[in-house]
Scaffold this active site. Structure first.
Site, PDB file in Angstrom:
ATOM      1  N   TYR A  23       0.831  -1.209   0.000  1.00  0.00           N
ATOM      2  CA  TYR A  23       0.000   0.000   0.000  1.00  0.00           C
ATOM      3  C   TYR A  23       0.866   1.261   0.000  1.00  0.00           C
ATOM      4  O   TYR A  23       0.641   2.175  -0.795  1.00  0.00           O
ATOM      5  CB  TYR A  23      -0.946   0.008   1.206  1.00  0.00           C
ATOM      6  CG  TYR A  23      -1.830   1.226   1.250  1.00  0.00           C
ATOM      7  CD1 TYR A  23      -2.974   1.289   0.463  1.00  0.00           C
ATOM      8  CD2 TYR A  23      -1.518   2.310   2.049  1.00  0.00           C
ATOM      9  CE1 TYR A  23      -3.789   2.415   0.485  1.00  0.00           C
ATOM     10  CE2 TYR A  23      -2.315   3.429   2.078  1.00  0.00           C
ATOM     11  CZ  TYR A  23      -3.451   3.483   1.298  1.00  0.00           C
ATOM     12  OH  TYR A  23      -4.251   4.596   1.311  1.00  0.00           O
ATOM     13  N   VAL A  25       3.961   1.608  -0.935  1.00  0.00           N
ATOM     14  CA  VAL A  25       4.688   1.714  -2.202  1.00  0.00           C
ATOM     15  C   VAL A  25       3.749   2.202  -3.303  1.00  0.00           C
ATOM     16  O   VAL A  25       4.131   3.018  -4.144  1.00  0.00           O
ATOM     17  CB  VAL A  25       5.351   0.375  -2.577  1.00  0.00           C
ATOM     18  CG1 VAL A  25       6.011   0.451  -3.945  1.00  0.00           C
ATOM     19  CG2 VAL A  25       6.371  -0.017  -1.526  1.00  0.00           C
TER      20      VAL A  25
END
Length: 82
Positions: A23, A25
């Protein structure tokens, strides 16, 4: 983003410096994509004053975040409108 996916699939993403959550990233990828798009707009359509923006409304009570999120949808909507 492809490098993160490859590193995560190989199980070496944390030792290569990536966060442990996809998430986080993905949010970095979205912000980077927005910056690329904004730069392209300036180059390809100069003088048109098109604004390309990205924002984070925070932790908003939605189906994804769940009922314990700290902001109501109305409070989260303030971020992109302000």
């Amino acid at each position: 983003m492809e490098r993160f996916v490859r590193d995560a699939q190989e199980g070496v993403h944390t030792e290569r410096g990536w966060p442990s959550t996809a998430y986080g990233v993905s949010k970095t990828g979205l912000t980077t994509l927005t910056r690329i798009m904004a730069r392209n707009l300036l180059k390809e359509r100069p003088g048109e004053e098109i604004l390309c923006n990205a924002c984070c409304p925070g932790w908003v009570r939605t189906d994804m975040a769940g009922p314990n999120a700290t902001k109501s949808p109305d409070e989260g909507a303030v971020t992109p409108v302000a």
